[in-house]
Design an enzyme around this catalytic site. Structure first.
Site, PDB file in Angstrom:
ATOM      1  N   GLN A  11      -5.676  -1.971  -2.484  1.00 28.53           N
ATOM      2  CA  GLN A  11      -5.477  -0.644  -1.917  1.00 28.53           C
ATOM      3  C   GLN A  11      -4.654   0.191  -2.909  1.00 28.53           C
ATOM      4  OE1 GLN A  11      -4.704  -3.533  -0.457  1.00 28.53           O
ATOM      5  NE2 GLN A  11      -5.319  -3.565   1.707  1.00 28.53           N
ATOM      6  N   ARG A  47     -12.866   3.537  11.374  1.00 24.33           N
ATOM      7  CA  ARG A  47     -12.590   2.203  11.905  1.00 24.33           C
ATOM      8  C   ARG A  47     -11.314   2.260  12.747  1.00 24.33           C
ATOM      9  NH1 ARG A  47     -12.875  -2.681   7.878  1.00 24.33           N
ATOM     10  NH2 ARG A  47     -11.087  -1.659   6.866  1.00 24.33           N
ATOM     11  N   THR A  82       0.825  -1.202   0.000  1.00 23.83           N
ATOM     12  CA  THR A  82       0.000   0.000   0.000  1.00 23.83           C
ATOM     13  C   THR A  82       0.863   1.257   0.000  1.00 23.83           C
ATOM     14  OG1 THR A  82      -1.750  -1.172   1.179  1.00 23.83           O
ATOM     15  CG2 THR A  82      -1.818   1.222   1.242  1.00 23.83           C
ATOM     16  N   GLN A 117     -10.148   2.694  -2.321  1.00 20.85           N
ATOM     17  CA  GLN A 117      -9.636   2.230  -1.029  1.00 20.85           C
ATOM     18  C   GLN A 117      -8.265   2.847  -0.773  1.00 20.85           C
ATOM     19  OE1 GLN A 117      -9.607  -2.016  -0.503  1.00 20.85           O
ATOM     20  NE2 GLN A 117      -8.792  -1.892   1.577  1.00 20.85           N
ATOM     21  N   ASP A 118      -8.141   3.528   0.387  1.00 21.06           N
ATOM     22  CA  ASP A 118      -6.860   4.101   0.824  1.00 21.06           C
ATOM     23  C   ASP A 118      -6.397   5.262  -0.068  1.00 21.06           C
ATOM     24  OD1 ASP A 118      -7.055   2.088   2.644  1.00 21.06           O
ATOM     25  OD2 ASP A 118      -5.166   1.111   2.150  1.00 21.06           O
ATOM     26  N   ASP A 137     -11.650   3.173   4.134  1.00 22.74           N
ATOM     27  CA  ASP A 137     -10.488   3.678   4.886  1.00 22.74           C
ATOM     28  C   ASP A 137      -9.708   4.709   4.065  1.00 22.74           C
ATOM     29  OD1 ASP A 137     -11.250   1.769   6.758  1.00 22.74           O
ATOM     30  OD2 ASP A 137      -9.727   0.321   6.159  1.00 22.74           O
TER      31      ASP A 137
END
Length: 332
Positions: free
Chosen positions: A145, A250, A110, A167-168, A189
């Site tokens: 990610q 989260r 990531t 994502q990310d 996220d």
């Protein structure tokens, strides 16, 4: 003249583009020590952003402004720790875009997937977008990610910038950061990391999947390491919009700190608000707070037990640039 450095004049870094998407430059950006220009047509000093970054002075005390022409730049850009006090000035977040499509599964992880990665002290960006163009993943997909920007340099600020991904999207990695009038898009996220950051007057846009009865995304995943750690995210006067039912945050670590203040929350915010990932031992150390938020998603009657409904005194430390020590660096 490609490769030539030009000494800056005070009016050489003026704005342009759409008025409603353009931020006014701060004093050191209006009067920098050096100006470099990027234009893919060959009309500037360089045709790629990375070449301009590489040509900027190392360990600079004065500010270098890189003026970036309206275009889409398909390149990975790295601002190393030696490239200090550097500014990217685009021509509007819809007009100047840096993009790639790497993911956590290709090439490495990531962290390495970022289209743009910044580690230098004192970075600033105006009127430009950072995009990861990898396809949006479904919940539970592995290795998908895809970071648009990783910001790891201290004392960084972004004005009228866009961050696009799924994502990310935005790895708010470490250091003290300020985001003003920015647009941040993602699904899972998509604002995450260990930094201490203030997001003011930003638009947070959800592109999570629409699955009836299922929560398919999360806005934040903040990673404070301990109670004494000064990391955390504060969202002040922001607006949330978009698709999918999502968590506000989260708890990927035991001590995350996220606060939403006077933010509009639509109905697709999950009624419980926050997720501890069934790690209930974290509930005593999580700091997930809200203060004077509006909209149907701000209804706190079904919030989780560890959610903090803040009063004014409790919210005050997160409500201005003192949260990020901004008086020491932001306007200097």
């Amino acid at each position: 003249m490609r490769g030539e450095r030009r000494q800056a004049a005070g009016d050489d870094v003026g704005g342009g583009g759409d008025d409603d998407a353009m931020a006014t430059l701060l004093p050191k950006d209006l009067n920098p020590a050096l100006v470099l220009t990027v234009d893919p047509t060959g009309q500037g000093d360089f045709t790629t952003i990375q070449a301009a970054v590489d040509a900027s002075p190392d360990n600079a005390v004065g500010r270098t402004v890189i003026r970036i022409a309206a275009a889409s730049y398909w390149e990975k850009v790295k601002v190393s720790v030696s490239k200090t006090n550097l500014t990217f000035q685009g021509q509007g977040l819809m007009n100047t875009i840096i993009a790639r499509d790497d993911t956590a599964g290709n090439p490495n992880d990531t962290y390495s997937s970022a289209s743009v990665a910044v580690d230098g002290y004192g970075f600033r960006a105006y009127n430009i977008s950072f995009r990861n163009a990898a396809p949006p993943p479904s919940p539970g997909d592995e290795g998908k990610q895809a970071v648009a920007l990783r910001i790891g340099g201290d004392a960084a600020a972004f004005f009228c910038c866009g961050f696009y991904g799924a994502q990310d999207t935005l790895l708010d990695d470490r250091g003290r950061h300020y985001f003003k009038d920015c647009f941040i898009e993602g699904s899972i996220d998509f604002i995450f990391g260990h930094a201490r950051s203030l997001y003011e007057d930003c638009k947070i846009h959800l592109i999570a999947e629409e699955v009836p009865g299922r929560i398919t995304g999360s806005i934040t995943a903040q990673e404070r390491k301990s109670i004494a750690d000064k990391a955390g995210f504060s969202f002040l006067n922001c607006t949330i919009s978009g698709t999918g039912q999502v968590w506000l945050g989260r708890a990927l670590s035991a001590y995350p700190l996220v606060v939403f203040i006077r933010t509009f929350m639509p109905a697709n915010i999950a009624p419980a608000g926050w997720d501890d990932l069934d790690q209930h031992n974290r509930d005593a150390t999580i700091f997930f707070g809200e203060y004077e938020c509006q909209g149907p998603g701000a209804n706190n009657s079904s919030r989780v037990g560890y959610y903090k409904g803040l009063n004014h005194t409790e919210a005050a430390p997160f409500m201005n640039i003192s949260f990020i020590d901004g008086d020491d660096w932001l306007y200097h």
